[in-house]
Enzyme design. Structure first.
Site, mmCIF file in Angstrom:
data_model
loop_
_atom_site.group_PDB
_atom_site.id
_atom_site.type_symbol
_atom_site.label_atom_id
_atom_site.label_comp_id
_atom_site.label_asym_id
_atom_site.label_seq_id
_atom_site.Cartn_x
_atom_site.Cartn_y
_atom_site.Cartn_z
ATOM 1 N N PHE B 98 9.931 -2.984 -10.013
ATOM 2 C CA PHE B 98 8.848 -3.145 -9.045
ATOM 3 C C PHE B 98 7.759 -2.125 -9.335
ATOM 4 O O PHE B 98 7.970 -1.163 -10.070
ATOM 5 C CB PHE B 98 9.384 -2.965 -7.614
ATOM 6 N N GLN B 211 -3.893 -1.256 2.625
ATOM 7 C CA GLN B 211 -3.513 -1.696 1.285
ATOM 8 C C GLN B 211 -4.005 -3.100 0.968
ATOM 9 O O GLN B 211 -3.809 -4.025 1.750
ATOM 10 C CB GLN B 211 -1.988 -1.675 1.150
ATOM 11 N N HIS B 213 -3.239 -5.984 -1.623
ATOM 12 C CA HIS B 213 -2.235 -6.398 -2.608
ATOM 13 C C HIS B 213 -2.968 -7.083 -3.752
ATOM 14 O O HIS B 213 -3.857 -7.907 -3.511
ATOM 15 C CB HIS B 213 -1.244 -7.364 -1.948
ATOM 16 N N LEU B 223 0.580 -14.479 -0.189
ATOM 17 C CA LEU B 223 1.065 -13.423 -1.074
ATOM 18 C C LEU B 223 1.863 -13.987 -2.246
ATOM 19 O O LEU B 223 2.706 -14.856 -2.076
ATOM 20 C CB LEU B 223 1.961 -12.490 -0.250
ATOM 21 N N GLU B 226 4.962 -8.978 -5.840
ATOM 22 C CA GLU B 226 4.931 -8.035 -6.951
ATOM 23 C C GLU B 226 6.172 -8.227 -7.827
ATOM 24 O O GLU B 226 6.180 -7.855 -9.002
ATOM 25 C CB GLU B 226 4.932 -6.624 -6.351
ATOM 26 N N ARG B 257 -0.055 -0.359 -6.249
ATOM 27 C CA ARG B 257 -0.915 -1.477 -5.828
ATOM 28 C C ARG B 257 -2.389 -1.116 -5.720
ATOM 29 O O ARG B 257 -3.250 -1.915 -6.065
ATOM 30 C CB ARG B 257 -0.423 -2.012 -4.473
ATOM 31 N N HIS B 327 -3.311 -6.495 2.814
ATOM 32 C CA HIS B 327 -1.876 -6.765 2.886
ATOM 33 C C HIS B 327 -1.116 -5.885 3.878
ATOM 34 O O HIS B 327 -0.209 -6.354 4.545
ATOM 35 C CB HIS B 327 -1.282 -6.574 1.484
ATOM 36 N N ARG B 362 1.276 2.505 -0.088
ATOM 37 C CA ARG B 362 2.702 2.226 -0.007
ATOM 38 C C ARG B 362 3.199 1.587 -1.294
ATOM 39 O O ARG B 362 2.534 0.693 -1.841
ATOM 40 C CB ARG B 362 2.986 1.275 1.162
#
Lengths: 292, 549, 318
Positions: B98, B211, B213, B223, B226, B257, B327, B362
């Site tokens: 990730f 954030q 994304h 979405l 990721e 991100r 996001h 994050r």
């Protein structure tokens, strides 16, 4: 036109009138039937539930027999159609599985090559024979008769396997044929629903309730009769209608015709040839209406 | 739900109040997974450092250490409760890669990890016998003598307002993504808890940290996990270049991100964007075509479906146009490690809270972790708190106050400006001026717009005048909450004259540890402008360093 | 493109019966039916009540009937649903309507609760995770994928006549635990599922398979539960006798013997039920439809028997 005819167990058991009317109607239409006398039961979903590979093997055997005849399989049963369509899709999609299944056919000298198509009379008439050609053969237009279609689950769902995603009109063929016979198709909620047959012995009350609900629904919409391409639906809708009337506390008296019987009437065949007297629910009102 | 479960396990009398059925909550949409340093060779320190670095050193390191130390047990607990995590050859949990992580530590269930966890939480609530009030909408948080004392909620089925007394209240109300348009967030993410707590006197912290994304669909903002890049998908621009090599030579597509979103947006702004299917070139490609089809279908089935439905793209065969989209809100109600806010008896956990473990940005798969770790913790402490205090006296007057506010809205003539229009203006303003790029003039313009929106809101009517399931009235309440969240975001963003994490000021493009290694807290004043306060960032073992991926 | 939504509306505070209302609007090429509904709610009539949240087919809020079929509105494209520019939207079936498109999900959740929807893991907690093969987890995840939207229940033909039926969603949920190698109380679960309202009440109509927006195929899970129940010895049931008799009949003769099936399903010793069959049999006899007591073997019956023997043996060994 020539088919490898798969009459199914019920037309040779509880619904002999279906077998008889099927033979007469196809003959009147010039459709050649090569009966697959050695083919086994499809398993009606019950065998698939117990042992999927066993059921698929029995069906592969039927398909292999049809390959020998060199014609598509023709059924007169929604349930047979559904079970065979599902088995065929599985066998055709997975060559390894097909090979494994074929091992069990080999001792008999059979092999399913994966080329068989399975077509219900309902589809064959619309897609192969043609509605116009059928109309040209109509001798006794069923003018004034209001007929409610009852398809049977297995010829409709899942739509992906039953070809309805590509041919959505398959969910209207019964109406189209009813109209081609000169009768009026009746629209009502129950036409795609379950007749209750599969749970008849498991939960008779629910099963019979389904019979009552759909026949009364059709009646409320003015239907003189129901027409079904599925003999199992016929067994329940016809045979258990007296019980359904009891459960619902009202008279129903709804004749349940097999698809070939309706077609046969329009083709000018006699009530006797179509064995319309071999029903639990009297079909007399229909016969009188169309002067058969 | 984790909080409710923990409080119940500690023998508290717990009720869960939710404006939607619990399994509709937005955690259900978390796709990629949940982080835990479980595998051999991994360590909590490594996870913590990645999180600290991901946060651009704004995360409080004591909180992050706690998160990372507890993560392994939390994921094991979830597994033990029934989550059907992906397994490796020996039947053990097996992670995927990730973004921003120095090694594979993201445990997952296909691309439905949040859904799988959420449903197990619901199962556990049923097992534990927690009372659930579903489709009850909270309109007021009652504070008595400085203590949280209860709340007022409208039962949507009947329209009736109820007073619920409580010795302790835990807000787990999620984010405020609907403040932005577009957003990956569900329609229910309207910052309810943030606004309720704020108005009750609990300040909001790090609200400027919003954030984006990197990979969302243009058509509806959905979405694309990721996990796709974790599993090998690549980002490409219109020239077919893997542009991330330029921006993050080591981690490439798996940089954090904020970094990937800025890179993608830079490519798009420079004219190297690809067709978005809406007439513009506002996207880049997410390319999975080199991956095996069955592999994609098992591990990324959910986004395969989404792309097929909403972008008309079969990701196994074609690259999928994606763009950065709002996001997640890193900020929220300021809490301590126990989830306690500054109001005794009031707790918060999850996206609505800010401990702060995410700081300026994050890491992917840390949000589910945040919810279960601090939900657990808040539940435990709230149960303990409740044992020690009595109910506060609370009059039915607070119910009448909510009824009066509802009546005022319902009695406005139906032909005024629609709340949807105000919401849309708000969302577009926020996206335009408080998105990936920010600068003082735009932010100030947005703030001015916001104040006019607040005025318009005060006059906006609803068309549904009925009692039963009046969603129109619910949206009205929600818009009020959103306007509060937006105000705190803009105030914080104007205030922070540096670039850090997701907050990028084109007029202050550098990180400035000298002046800004601190949190911004915005407080509510009923009779004046909001207050601004600073808190130092807690550093334990990691000194701020330049951030390179 | 321009489309017309024909929406079934019902406001319990005003309407006596439901009514249809048309809304015409412009929508985008790839828009979902939900996108259009939201647009109507935002731009034309704020009083339109519906549930929706994630817009990405995962929260399970927005199942409704679209052109008569249960669908997740967010997962249905307008251009597919309204090729001729008209789409009909109604609330789900089988659940009471609260207002417009909002139904009371209470009965749905009640059934889910009734199957004890949680894992009962082994009492001895491992230090870390329970070990489980990924294959088994994949099977479980096939059902975990269920978003509890209710689309399957909407068109369940058994629920329609018998609201006591546990229904496809709850039974699929039950299977999720039975199929989980970490679960320990399968025996109890299967026992209770064998009772009335459970797995043997499903009529095999495929509506739920067709309706499910997440390919959970609830009916297939119910059938799998039947197999599991039989394996666990819960065989004293008409469903099992029916299945056994059916198989035996085909095995013996190549085809189905309906007369034998009817009798054997009730059990030769179940006199009241056998007497109950009598009127049906008599009516059939009178109509000339009674299946011959001399059920003839089909040609090829010996081959069928061979195939049965081979595959039944294989099943036992696996």
């Amino acid at each position: 036109m020539r088919y490898a005819w798969y009459p199914g167990c019920v037309s040779q058991g509880g619904c002999p009138e279906l077998y008889a009317s099927m033979v007469k109607v196809c003959s009147a239409l010039g459709i050649e039937l090569e009966e697959l006398k050695g083919a086994a039961c499809t398993g009606a979903g019950v065998l698939t539930e117990r042992n999927p590979e066993l059921a698929d093997t029995l069906n592969a055997r039927t398909f292999a027999l049809a390959e020998q005849v060199g014609a598509p399989v023709l059924t007169n049963c929604s349930t047979c159609q559904g079970v065979m369509s599902q088995a065929n899709a599985k066998l055709k999609a997975d060559p390894k599985y097909l090979a494994r299944v074929n091992q069990h056919l080999a001792p008999e000298g059979l092999e399913y090559k994966g080329t068989t198509e399975v077509r219900h009379l309902l589809w064959a008439l619309v897609e192969d024979y043609g509605l116009d050609n059928f109309k040209a053969k109509v001798q006794r237009p069923l003018t004034g008769l209001k007929a409610a279609p009852f398809y049977g689950c297995y010829i409709l769902r899942p739509t992906k396997v039953l070809g309805l995603d590509e041919k959505p009109a398959r969910s209207r063929y019964l109406e189209m044929l009813i109209a081609a016979c000169g009768a009026d198709p009746v629209d009502y909620d129950g036409k795609f629903k379950c007749c209750g047959f599969p749970i008849l012995t498991l939960n008779e009350k629910n099963s019979v309730n389904m019979v009552g609900t759909h026949t009364l629904d059709a009646k409320a919409h003015g239907a003189h009769c129901l027409v079904t391409p599925c003999p199992l639906c016929h067994l329940n809708l016809d045979g258990f209608q007296p019980k359904a009337a009891g459960l619902k506390g009202q008279q129903i008296n709804m004749p349940i015709l097999h698809l070939p019987q309706l077609l046969g009437l329009a083709l000018g065949l006699s009530a006797k040839e179509l064995r319309l007297n071999h029903h639990i629910m009297s079909t007399k009102a229909v016969m009188e209406m169309v002067n058969a | 739900m984790r909080a409710a479960l923990e409080a119940k396990r500690r023998h508290a009398d717990v009720a869960l109040i939710s404006k939607v059925h619990p399994v509709r909550s937005h955690s259900v949409a978390a796709q990629g997974g949940i982080n835990a340093p479980l595998s051999a060779g991994d360590s909590w320190e490594s996870h913590a450092f990645d999180t600290v670095k991901g946060s651009d050193y704004l995360g409080d390191q004591d909180a992050i250490e706690f998160l990372s130390r507890e993560a392994a047990q939390a994921v094991v607990d979830l597994e033990n409760m029934g989550v059907a995590f992906h397994r490796g050859p020996e039947g053990k949990l097996a992670p995927r890669n990730f973004g921003g992580a120095s090694q594979a530590r993201t445990y997952f269930v296909g691309a439905i990890t949040g859904h799988a966890i959420l449903h197990v939480m619901f199962e556990q609530l049923l097992k534990a016998g927690v009372k659930i009030y579903e489709e009850w909408f909270v309109t007021h948080l009652a504070i008595e003598g400085g203590f949280a004392a209860g709340l007022v909620a409208q039962e949507m089925l009947t329209g009736k307002f109820h007073l619920i007394r409580a010795k302790a209240i835990i807000l787990c109300t999620g984010g405020c993504g609907r403040v932005y348009e577009p957003s990956t967030n569900a329609l229910i993410c309207t910052g309810d808890g943030m606004s309720l707590a704020w108005r009750a006197g609990a300040p909001l912290m790090d609200m400027e940290m919003v954030q984006y994304h990197p990979t969302t669909l243009a058509n509806n903002g959905a979405l694309m996990t990721e996990g796709a890049r974790g599993d090998g998908a690549q980002l490409r621009n219109a020239l077919g270049d893997r542009f991330m090599i330029k921006y993050a030579p080591n981690k490439i597509d798996l940089a954090s991100r904020d970094v990937v979103s800025r890179a993608a947006q830079t490519e798009i702004d420079a004219g190297r964007g690809v067709d978005d299917g809406l007439g513009g070139k506002t996207c880049v490609y997410l390319d999975c075509t080199h991956l095996d089809r069955d592999f994609i279908l098992e591990r990324l089935g959910e986004i395969y479906e989404l792309a097929l439905q909403f972008a008309n793209v079969d990701i196994t065969r074609q690259p999928c146009p994606v763009r950065p989209g709002m996001h997640y809100q890193m900020g929220g109600i300021k809490t301590d490690l126990d989830g306690a806010t500054r109001i005794p008896g009031l707790y918060a956990a999850g996206e609505c809270a800010c401990v702060s473990v995410h700081g300026g940005n994050r890491l992917g798969a840390n949000s589910l972790l945040d919810t279960v770790i601090f939900g657990h913790r808040a539940g435990a402490h709230a149960a303990e708190f409740a044992r020690q205090v009595d109910f506060r006296p609370l009059s039915e007057g607070v119910v009448m106050e909510s009824e009066r506010r509802a009546q005022a809205v319902l009695s406005r003539p139906a032909n005024g400006e629609s709340i949807a229009k105000i919401r849309l203006d708000l969302g577009r303003t926020m996206h335009q001026h408080a998105g990936v790029w920010r600068e003082v003039k735009g932010l100030q313009t947005a703030l001015n717009t916001l104040y006019t929106l607040k005025e318009r809101y005060q006059k906006a009517p609803v068309q549904d005048k009925g009692k039963v399931f009046n969603t129109n009235l619910v949206f009205h309440w929600e818009l009020g909450y959103m306007l509060d969240s937006a105000e705190t975001i803009l105030l914080s963003a104007i205030h922070r004259t540096e670039s850090r994490g997701a907050h990028y000021r084109t007029d202050y493009p550098e990180r400035d540890d000298q002046r800004w290694l601190k949190h911004i807290l915005v407080g509510y004043r009923p009779d004046g402008a909001p207050t601004i306060e600073y808190l130092p960032v807690t550093l334990t073992r990691w000194k701020p360093e330049p951030r390179v991926y | 493109m321009q489309v017309t939504y024909r929406i079934k509306r019902f406001d319990p505070e005003v309407d006596k019966t439901p009514r249809f209302q048309d809304f015409t609007l412009q929508v985008g090429e790839n828009d979902s039916v939900l996108d259009g509904m939201i647009k109507i709610r935002e731009e034309q009539d704020g009083s339109l009540a519906l549930r929706c949240s994630c817009r990405a087919a995962i929260c399970g809020s927005c199942a409704m009937r679209v052109n008569g079929e249960p669908r997740l509105m967010c997962k249905t494209r307008i251009r597919d649903a309204a090729p001729e520019g008209l789409v009909k939207v109604e609330p789900m079936g089988n659940l009471p309507v609260v207002k417009d498109l909002v139904v009371d999900m209470g009965p749905f959740w009640q059934k889910v609760r009734a199957v004890k929807p949680w894992l009962e893991p082994p009492a001895a907690k491992p230090e870390r995770e329970y070990l489980a093969p990924n294959e088994a987890m994949r099977e479980v995840v096939g059902v975990v994928a269920c978003i509890m939207c209710g689309a399957c229940v909407s068109d369940c033909t058994v629920w329609e006549v018998d609201p006591n039926f546990l229904g496809p969603a709850a039974l699929a949920k039950a299977y999720r635990f039975v199929a989980d190698p970490r679960n320990t109380d399968n025996d109890e679960r299967l026992k209770s599922l064998t009772e009335y309202t459970g797995i043997w009440d499903c009529t095999h109509c495929f509506y739920c398979v067709q309706a499910c927006p997440k390919d959970v195929a609830p009916m297939e899970r119910i059938l799998a539960l039947r197999r599991e129940a039989i394996k666990h010895g819960y065989t004293d049931h008409n469903g099992v006798r029916h299945s056994d008799s059916f198989a035996q009949s085909v095995k013996d003769s190549g085809s189905l013997n309906e007369g034998r099936l009817a009798v054997e399903t009730q059990g030769y010793l179940n006199l009241p039920a056998l007497i109950g069959l009598a009127p049906v049999g008599l009516r059939a006899l009178k109509a000339g439809k009674m299946p011959s007591p001399l059920h003839h073997k089909r040609p090829g019956a010996s081959q069928v028997k061979r195939i049965f023997n081979e595959l039944e043996k294989e099943e036992k060994t696996t």
